[in-house]
Scaffold this motif. Structure first.
Motif, PDB file in Angstrom:
ATOM      1  N   SER A  59       0.831  -1.215   0.000  1.00 28.66           N
ATOM      2  CA  SER A  59       0.000   0.000   0.000  1.00 28.66           C
ATOM      3  C   SER A  59       0.858   1.254   0.000  1.00 28.66           C
ATOM      4  N   ALA A  61       3.941   1.462  -1.132  1.00 24.20           N
ATOM      5  CA  ALA A  61       4.622   1.537  -2.434  1.00 24.20           C
ATOM      6  C   ALA A  61       3.686   2.106  -3.501  1.00 24.20           C
ATOM      7  N   VAL A  62       2.441   1.662  -3.503  1.00 23.65           N
ATOM      8  CA  VAL A  62       1.470   2.194  -4.471  1.00 23.65           C
ATOM      9  C   VAL A  62       1.236   3.678  -4.217  1.00 23.65           C
ATOM     10  N   PHE A  64       3.271   5.890  -2.718  1.00 23.12           N
ATOM     11  CA  PHE A  64       4.465   6.650  -3.107  1.00 23.12           C
ATOM     12  C   PHE A  64       4.606   6.723  -4.623  1.00 23.12           C
ATOM     13  N   GLY A  65       4.327   5.618  -5.291  1.00 20.72           N
ATOM     14  CA  GLY A  65       4.428   5.603  -6.753  1.00 20.72           C
ATOM     15  C   GLY A  65       3.443   6.546  -7.411  1.00 20.72           C
ATOM     16  N   LEU A  66       2.206   6.543  -6.926  1.00 19.05           N
ATOM     17  CA  LEU A  66       1.205   7.445  -7.509  1.00 19.05           C
ATOM     18  C   LEU A  66       1.537   8.909  -7.231  1.00 19.05           C
ATOM     19  N   ALA A  68       4.537  10.089  -6.828  1.00 21.70           N
ATOM     20  CA  ALA A  68       5.673  10.409  -7.701  1.00 21.70           C
ATOM     21  C   ALA A  68       5.189  10.707  -9.114  1.00 21.70           C
ATOM     22  N   LEU A  69       4.227   9.931  -9.603  1.00 22.98           N
ATOM     23  CA  LEU A  69       3.684  10.200 -10.935  1.00 22.98           C
ATOM     24  C   LEU A  69       2.960  11.538 -10.994  1.00 22.98           C
ATOM     25  N   TYR A  72       5.705  14.141 -11.088  1.00 20.08           N
ATOM     26  CA  TYR A  72       6.410  14.065 -12.365  1.00 20.08           C
ATOM     27  C   TYR A  72       5.578  14.698 -13.480  1.00 20.08           C
TER      28      TYR A  72
END
Length: 102
Positions: A59, A61-62, A64-66, A68-69, A72
């Motif tokens: 959860s 990781a998802v 943080f990834g979202l 970051a997107l 970005y």
């Protein structure tokens, strides 16, 4: 100076939303309390703790990834409104002299 009070700034719809949100918060607290009390004395196996840890890591990781997107795409300009760019020498352009009738 006459500053408006809180009740003067909130309309009926705002009060309804506020009441619904507070009610949901209270209901969540009641369910959490009942779950805490009813689970007293229940043993959780090691596999349960491992599954919970994996779920938390995935959860995060998802999330943080979202995020970051989001950052970005915001920095690269992908969030800007779309703009149609037509080359000046494109013969398919509707306003070009080659398409006009004499």
């Amino acid at each position: 100076m006459n500053e408006p009070t809180m009740s003067a700034r909130l309309g009926v719809a705002s009060w309804i939303i506020l009441i619904v949100l507070v009610s949901l918060l209270l209901a969540t607290c009641v369910v959490a309390y009942l779950g805490w009390r009813l689970a007293d004395g229940v043993d959780v196996p090691i596999s349960g703790y491992i599954a919970m840890a994996v779920g938390v890591v995935v959860s995060l990781a998802v999330g943080f990834g979202l995020m970051a997107l989001v950052f970005y795409s915001s920095r690269k300009g992908y969030d800007e409104a779309p703009v149609l760019v037509v080359p000046e020498n494109d013969p398919k352009e509707h306003g070009s002299p080659s398409n006009k009738l004499d």
